[in-house]
Design an enzyme around this catalytic site. Structure first.
Site, PDB file in Angstrom:
ATOM      1  N   ASP A 162       0.856  -1.100  -0.114  1.00  0.00           N
ATOM      2  CA  ASP A 162       0.059   0.084   0.000  1.00  0.00           C
ATOM      3  C   ASP A 162       0.767   1.327   0.089  1.00  0.00           C
ATOM      4  OD1 ASP A 162      -2.608   1.487   0.165  1.00  0.00           O
ATOM      5  OD2 ASP A 162      -1.594   2.155   1.965  1.00  0.00           O
ATOM      6  N   HIS A 196      -9.061   0.739  -0.142  1.00  0.00           N
ATOM      7  CA  HIS A 196      -9.931   2.119  -0.293  1.00  0.00           C
ATOM      8  C   HIS A 196     -10.459   1.920  -1.811  1.00  0.00           C
ATOM      9  CE1 HIS A 196      -5.656   2.361  -1.943  1.00  0.00           C
ATOM     10  NE2 HIS A 196      -5.205   2.692  -0.823  1.00  0.00           N
ATOM     11  N   ASN A 223      -5.028   9.890  -1.583  1.00  0.00           N
ATOM     12  CA  ASN A 223      -4.644   8.814  -2.497  1.00  0.00           C
ATOM     13  C   ASN A 223      -5.680   7.533  -2.369  1.00  0.00           C
ATOM     14  OD1 ASN A 223      -3.923   8.001  -5.126  1.00  0.00           O
ATOM     15  ND2 ASN A 223      -1.991   7.222  -4.416  1.00  0.00           N
ATOM     16  N   ASP A 249      -7.589   4.070   6.297  1.00  0.00           N
ATOM     17  CA  ASP A 249      -6.389   4.800   5.650  1.00  0.00           C
ATOM     18  C   ASP A 249      -5.926   5.761   6.493  1.00  0.00           C
ATOM     19  OD1 ASP A 249      -4.423   4.873   3.874  1.00  0.00           O
ATOM     20  OD2 ASP A 249      -5.314   5.438   2.395  1.00  0.00           O
ATOM     21  N   HIS A 306       0.223  12.952   8.605  1.00  0.00           N
ATOM     22  CA  HIS A 306       1.409  13.831   7.875  1.00  0.00           C
ATOM     23  C   HIS A 306       1.608  15.136   8.943  1.00  0.00           C
ATOM     24  CE1 HIS A 306       1.672  11.440   4.385  1.00  0.00           C
ATOM     25  NE2 HIS A 306       0.448  11.726   4.269  1.00  0.00           N
TER      26      HIS A 306
END
Lengths: 431, 312
Positions: A152, A232, A278, A305, A309
């Site tokens: 992933d 996803h 994404n 997911d 960050h």
């Protein structure tokens, strides 16, 4: 008095009948009405909904390597606050989780954090490079007992490598979780390809880049009779292919993220990279197809997911920003909000999609168990009346990249029991 | 109005006001020979992350004609090339007291981020953001078309304007399609399908794959630059094949109506999308576009940070 023993009174199990839940030494020992507390601490559950704690098959905990964005400990705090008892940690760390040594380290640090079970996902290929198989067997045989393998972040785009991976994991009942994204069709892609991407001048990420890989991989899974999981899923076309594959008896499962259920691409008009993810946010029609597929079981599970960050990776221009959004602490509320108007949706269905089915796909045998006597006491209590405003600074995650800042979610997690430990109380971590 | 980021933020009246102001400023400065004191003491920063001598010079001259202090900050040779973030550059410019930032950046939305991310309070003019928009170029083109084809009318009703070439990668095309159509023109886009954005059929324009079939109905034709990096790639087979189908040469120009004008936002690839004969020919208004670029940039600066000072 035994530790980790409580009596939860008056909550509605699965949002259905009121049932008292007796927890004895980490196990649900009895369920019924008007249970006698004896000397047990009593948790008032009236007005609340009790569910098996949630399981996330797709989480990025960033450790080892990016401990500035998240650690296994901080991610575990976010997970339990979100109502989870188990998370599967993706392999795209630094170093990559492609050896028994790295997955055992992740597993061990997760045990030390002790708030959820952290199940490492192993990389499919060495270094996520898509060239040679990682030591899948060694990871499966390690103390971490890896069953889910994924590159992933990258797609296993080489069809031959994908075939071999699917074949190889049959020896230990593993599953390959595919990040379906044709790399050539998505070079430089920034957002969903459609009318809006053209107007904004952002390079498009066409639906076909996801759908073509899913179509190929369900056929490969069929050919070698192995287990395939699609990460996803984001387009209505993908839903149609998965629906067809399931009708054909192909052993494929699929996940959808909370953000793809709720948010749509028009948010990108703000050029705020908090909406950069994404696969990208898609159209309203895709969102509706995903909701319907989750309700009817074509899509088996919700997976967050969760992608932390650091601030600077989002406080910049769109092209330079990192892909990804936080998800653990908001998942339940976002799913409830997104699915509110979808027919055939219930707390029972939510419990299947967010706990039972992900545990089954990941072979987490001790999770996603029913609320019943003899089962482990992984329980989440939800207040269906208490709304919650999302405030990034209040999140347990080390990062703040939530797209839901300022949004009011319709429900709140109030209490979480993990192996009978009452570790979330009143929506906050205990102690 | 504080910023000029996208022509889609402009109402038809906003656009006409800018065009009228451009004409008026040109008149009171005697075609630019006289300086106006409007922006005296104000600082305009040209922040250029891409090479663009033409556009940068045009903005510099526009600001100087309004008596602004002009600082040019180009990515080459500055801290930007050492990896400073857009935000840190913005904070530096804020500390320097920039009243207006004119920004060119390869990332779509960069001007929007500068204006709205909360990094600084200056007015922002988008001088081209990746493939997104280049609003002052479209305003210059509109002023040029107005001067030649609609000198006495308010809008562009009844005009058909062709935009030919690489719309997919062109910020000039985007801004022009939306601006010219908002003024009432019929816009026809002519391009191979590989150089068109998906769903362009929903944009306010029509699409043709045939330049020859389109020419006789055009009042104005705008040739887009074919970027060198698109040639010999996967977008079309070869430069020669592109020129044969979509290049404007003398023979093709002859099938335009007599009054039709030829535009090009520059810089041109002579011999690719346009031949030298046509570029330098009687229909060409390409140098007018440059002159009008200066006028609309003055107008935009004047309207954004010039306050309520009377022009006359």
């Amino acid at each position: 008095m035994l530790p980790n023993s409580y009596l939860i009174v008056g909550s509605r199990a699965y949002g259905e009948q009121v049932a008292d839940i007796r927890i004895t030494d980490g196990i649900i020992s009895e369920m019924g009405s008007d249970l006698e507390p004896g000397n047990l601490p009593v948790i008032q559950g009236s007005g609340l909904i009790s569910l098996p704690a949630l399981v996330d098959l797709h989480t990025h905990l960033r450790e080892p390597g990016r401990e500035d964005a998240e650690t296994i400990a901080s991610g575990s705090r976010a997970a339990t606050l979100g109502g989870f008892s188990a998370v599967f940690a993706m392999a795209n760390t630094t170093p990559v989780a492609d050896t028994a040594g790295v997955v055992e380290q992740v597993w061990r640090i997760g045990r030390e954090a002790g708030l959820v079970d952290v199940f490492p996902i192993g990389a499919v290929s060495v270094g996520l490079r898509g060239e040679a198989l990682a030591e899948l067997g060694a990871m499966a045989a390690s103390a971490a007992k890896v069953t889910v393998f994924s590159d992933d972040g990258n797609c296993v785009s080489d069809p031959l490598l994908m075939r071999r991976a699917l074949e190889y994991v049959k020896t230990f009942d593993g599953v390959i979780a595919q990040h379906a994204q044709d790399p050539r069709l998505t070079q430089g892609s920034q957002m969903n390809e459609g009318e809006l991407s053209g107007i904004l001048g952002l390079t498009g990420w066409p639906a076909v880049a996801e759908e073509a890989i899913i179509a190929r991989d369900v056929l490969l899974a069929s050919h070698v009779d192995s287990r395939l999981h699609i990460c996803h899923v984001s387009t209505s076309g993908s839903v149609a292919i998965i629906r067809w594959a399931k009708e054909m008896g192909i052993r494929v499962s699929a996940e959808v993220t909370p953000h793809h259920l709720l948010l749509t691409e028009d948010l990108v008009s703000s050029f705020d990279p908090v909406y950069k993810v994404n696969p990208p946010l898609r159209s309203r029609a895709d969102t509706l197809a995903l909701r319907e597929a989750l309700a009817d079981g074509t899509i088996d599970i919700v997976a967050t997911d969760h992608a932390p960050h650091p601030h600077e990776s989002k406080d910049c221009e769109w092209d330079s920003a990192a892909f990804g959004m936080l998800g653990l602490e908001t998942a339940l509320g976002v799913v409830v909000a997104a699915m509110a108007e979808t027919p055939d949706w219930s707390w029972r269905t939510l419990s299947d999609r967010m706990s039972v089915a992900p545990a089954r796909i990941g072979r987490a045998v001790n999770h996603g168990r029913p609320l019943a006597a003899g089962e482990p006491a992984h329980i989440v209590l939800v207040d269906p009346q208490r709304t919650r405003e999302v405030v990034p600074a209040q999140l347990a995650s080390l990062s703040g990249n939530t797209p839901y800042a300022g949004m009011t979610l319709p429900v709140s997690v109030t209490d979480v029991f993990f192996n009978g430990v009452h570790q979330v109380r009143g929506g906050a971590l205990n102690g | 109005m504080k910023h000029l980021i996208s022509v889609q933020d402009l109402s038809r009246n906003d656009t006409l006001h800018i065009l009228d102001t451009a004409r008026e400023l040109d008149r009171v400065t005697n075609g630019g020979s006289k300086l106006l004191p409007t922006l005296r003491g104000r600082t305009v920063v040209n922040l250029f992350y891409e090479d663009s001598t033409r556009t940068r010079l045009s903005f510099e001259r526009a600001a100087k004609r309004l008596s602004a202090d002009v600082v040019t900050f180009s990515a080459k040779g500055s801290s930007v090339s050492k990896g400073e973030s857009l935000k840190d550059t913005a904070l530096t410019l804020k500390a320097m007291g920039a009243d207006m930032i004119v920004v060119r950046h390869p990332s779509p939305g960069a001007a929007h981020r500068l204006a709205h991310a909360g990094w600084l309070e200056s007015s922002v003019i988008n001088a081209g953001d990746g493939k997104h928009e280049h609003p002052t170029q479209a305003l210059a083109d509109a002023l040029t078309i107005r001067a030649h084809l609609r000198p006495d009318a308010v809008d562009f009703d009844g005009l058909t304007i062709g935009i030919v070439g690489d719309v997919l990668h062109s910020r000039v095309a985007r801004s022009n399609i939306f601006l010219l159509s908002s003024l009432g023109a019929k816009v026809v886009v002519v391009s191979p399908p590989t150089l068109l954005p998906v769903k362009i059929e929903n944009w306010p324009c029509t699409v043709s794959y045939s330049l020859d079939a389109t020419l006789p109905e055009l009042d104005a034709i705008m040739m887009l630059r074919v970027q060198q990096e698109r040639m010999n790639g996967t977008f079309f087979p070869s430069e020669l094949e592109y020129s044969r189908a979509f290049g404007l040469n003398r023979a093709r120009a002859a099938s335009l109506p007599d009054h039709a004008i030829v535009l090009h936002p520059g810089p041109m690839n002579r011999g690719v999308e346009i031949t030298a004969e046509v570029a330098d020919g009687i229909r060409s208004v390409i140098t007018d576009q440059v002159a009008n670029g200066l006028k609309v940039r003055m107008a935009a600066m004047y309207l954004l940070i010039g306050g309520e000072v009377n022009v006359a």
